[in-house]
Design a protein around this motif. Structure first.
Motif, PDB file in Angstrom:
ATOM      1  N   THR A   1      14.040  14.669   0.215  1.00 54.02           N
ATOM      2  CA  THR A   1      14.306  13.130   0.278  1.00 54.02           C
ATOM      3  C   THR A   1      14.213  12.351   1.857  1.00 54.02           C
ATOM      4  OG1 THR A   1      16.621  13.131   0.162  1.00 54.02           O
ATOM      5  CG2 THR A   1      15.370  12.991  -1.842  1.00 54.02           C
ATOM      6  N   PHE A   2      14.138  13.224   2.647  1.00 56.49           N
ATOM      7  CA  PHE A   2      13.845  12.827   4.159  1.00 56.49           C
ATOM      8  C   PHE A   2      12.544  12.371   4.321  1.00 56.49           C
ATOM      9  CE2 PHE A   2      13.037  17.321   4.613  1.00 56.49           C
ATOM     10  CZ  PHE A   2      12.102  17.417   5.366  1.00 56.49           C
ATOM     11  N   LEU A   3      11.662  12.953   3.616  1.00 60.69           N
ATOM     12  CA  LEU A   3       9.980  12.549   3.675  1.00 60.69           C
ATOM     13  C   LEU A   3       9.803  11.310   3.201  1.00 60.69           C
ATOM     14  CD1 LEU A   3       8.515  15.857   2.181  1.00 60.69           C
ATOM     15  CD2 LEU A   3       8.781  15.249   4.627  1.00 60.69           C
ATOM     16  N   PRO A   4       8.826  10.379   3.821  1.00 60.50           N
ATOM     17  CA  PRO A   4       8.525   9.008   3.429  1.00 60.50           C
ATOM     18  C   PRO A   4       8.148   8.674   2.070  1.00 60.50           C
ATOM     19  CG  PRO A   4       7.158   9.808   5.118  1.00 60.50           C
ATOM     20  CD  PRO A   4       7.982  10.805   4.682  1.00 60.50           C
ATOM     21  N   LEU A   5       7.731   9.799   1.231  1.00 59.21           N
ATOM     22  CA  LEU A   5       7.204   9.271   0.006  1.00 59.21           C
ATOM     23  C   LEU A   5       8.148   9.906  -1.199  1.00 59.21           C
ATOM     24  CD1 LEU A   5       3.291  10.026   0.440  1.00 59.21           C
ATOM     25  CD2 LEU A   5       4.406   7.883   0.255  1.00 59.21           C
TER      26      LEU A   5
ATOM     27  N   THR B   1      12.214   9.985  -7.208  1.00 56.79           N
ATOM     28  CA  THR B   1      11.190  10.927  -7.450  1.00 56.79           C
ATOM     29  C   THR B   1      11.913  12.463  -7.641  1.00 56.79           C
ATOM     30  OG1 THR B   1       9.716   9.850  -5.901  1.00 56.79           O
ATOM     31  CG2 THR B   1       9.323  12.117  -6.322  1.00 56.79           C
ATOM     32  N   ALA B   2      13.054  12.330  -6.852  1.00 60.48           N
ATOM     33  CA  ALA B   2      13.597  13.923  -7.141  1.00 60.48           C
ATOM     34  C   ALA B   2      14.201  13.936  -8.608  1.00 60.48           C
ATOM     35  CB  ALA B   2      14.930  14.106  -6.212  1.00 60.48           C
TER      36      ALA B   2
ATOM     37  N   MET C   1       0.762  -1.127  -0.082  1.00 60.99           N
ATOM     38  CA  MET C   1       0.045   0.127  -0.113  1.00 60.99           C
ATOM     39  C   MET C   1       0.749   1.369   0.046  1.00 60.99           C
ATOM     40  SD  MET C   1      -2.888   0.860  -0.105  1.00 60.99           S
ATOM     41  CE  MET C   1      -4.427   2.315   0.344  1.00 60.99           C
ATOM     42  N   PHE C   2       1.984   1.032   0.874  1.00 57.58           N
ATOM     43  CA  PHE C   2       2.919   2.222   0.889  1.00 57.58           C
ATOM     44  C   PHE C   2       3.504   2.693  -0.499  1.00 57.58           C
ATOM     45  CE2 PHE C   2       6.956   4.165   1.887  1.00 57.58           C
ATOM     46  CZ  PHE C   2       6.403   5.570   2.651  1.00 57.58           C
ATOM     47  N   ASP C   3       4.117   1.520  -1.112  1.00 50.89           N
ATOM     48  CA  ASP C   3       4.553   1.598  -2.564  1.00 50.89           C
ATOM     49  C   ASP C   3       3.552   2.236  -3.523  1.00 50.89           C
ATOM     50  OD1 ASP C   3       6.631   0.211  -1.577  1.00 50.89           O
ATOM     51  OD2 ASP C   3       6.079  -1.603  -2.354  1.00 50.89           O
ATOM     52  N   LEU C   4       2.112   1.961  -3.408  1.00 54.21           N
ATOM     53  CA  LEU C   4       1.261   2.514  -4.313  1.00 54.21           C
ATOM     54  C   LEU C   4       1.367   4.041  -4.183  1.00 54.21           C
ATOM     55  CD1 LEU C   4      -0.662   1.913  -6.522  1.00 54.21           C
ATOM     56  CD2 LEU C   4      -2.260   1.649  -4.837  1.00 54.21           C
ATOM     57  N   LEU C   5       1.290   4.543  -2.766  1.00 53.45           N
ATOM     58  CA  LEU C   5       1.258   5.886  -2.752  1.00 53.45           C
ATOM     59  C   LEU C   5       2.493   6.597  -2.985  1.00 53.45           C
ATOM     60  CD1 LEU C   5      -0.273   5.850   1.085  1.00 53.45           C
ATOM     61  CD2 LEU C   5      -1.342   6.800  -1.133  1.00 53.45           C
ATOM     62  N   ALA C   6       3.535   6.035  -2.774  1.00 54.51           N
ATOM     63  CA  ALA C   6       4.849   6.522  -3.308  1.00 54.51           C
ATOM     64  C   ALA C   6       4.786   6.982  -4.877  1.00 54.51           C
ATOM     65  CB  ALA C   6       5.847   5.841  -2.849  1.00 54.51           C
ATOM     66  N   LEU C   7       4.379   5.578  -5.489  1.00 59.10           N
ATOM     67  CA  LEU C   7       4.221   5.733  -7.147  1.00 59.10           C
ATOM     68  C   LEU C   7       3.291   6.845  -7.429  1.00 59.10           C
ATOM     69  CD1 LEU C   7       4.829   4.522  -9.811  1.00 59.10           C
ATOM     70  CD2 LEU C   7       2.883   3.215  -9.380  1.00 59.10           C
ATOM     71  N   ALA C   8       2.015   6.902  -6.682  1.00 60.98           N
ATOM     72  CA  ALA C   8       1.222   8.024  -7.094  1.00 60.98           C
ATOM     73  C   ALA C   8       1.850   9.384  -6.737  1.00 60.98           C
ATOM     74  CB  ALA C   8       0.055   7.909  -6.051  1.00 60.98           C
ATOM     75  N   ALA C   9       2.444   9.863  -5.664  1.00 63.31           N
ATOM     76  CA  ALA C   9       3.339  10.899  -5.223  1.00 63.31           C
ATOM     77  C   ALA C   9       4.140  11.298  -6.408  1.00 63.31           C
ATOM     78  CB  ALA C   9       3.978  10.893  -3.993  1.00 63.31           C
TER      79      ALA C   9
END
Length: 93
Positions: free
Chosen positions: A56-60, A65-66, A1-9
């Motif tokens: 990048t210290f934020l979890p998502l 992403t950067a 679930m966390f991976d899906l949120l990271a992908l969406a972000a």
């Protein structure tokens, strides 16, 4: 679930970076000659990457992403400059 949120972000950040950079170049930097050079997308992309890498210290937000955000800003600047060169008018609504 966390991976899906990271992908969406990641997808949201990339889309926002591209759209905002393209619109900014097309509307605000219309008469700036430096925005038409090959250096402009490179500098904008590196600047966006540097700012995003500080978060990048934020979890998502990770290093990928950067990097993707920096690339999307660079491609947005390039597309906005091309819109100016070919006098493309993109209107909202």
């Amino acid at each position: 679930m966390f991976d899906l949120l990271a992908l969406a972000a990641t997808i949201a950040a990339a889309a926002f970076g591209y759209i905002a950079a393209r619109k900014f170049v097309r509307e605000r930097l219309k008469f700036v000659d430096a925005a038409q050079t090959i250096k402009a997308p490179i500098i904008a992309g590196l600047g966006a990457w540097a700012v995003a890498s500080l978060l990048t210290f934020l979890p998502l937000i990770g290093p990928g992403t950067a990097i993707l955000f920096g690339l999307s800003v660079a491609f947005g600047v390039r597309a906005g400059a091309k819109d100016i060169r070919i006098e493309r008018r993109i209107t909202a609504g």
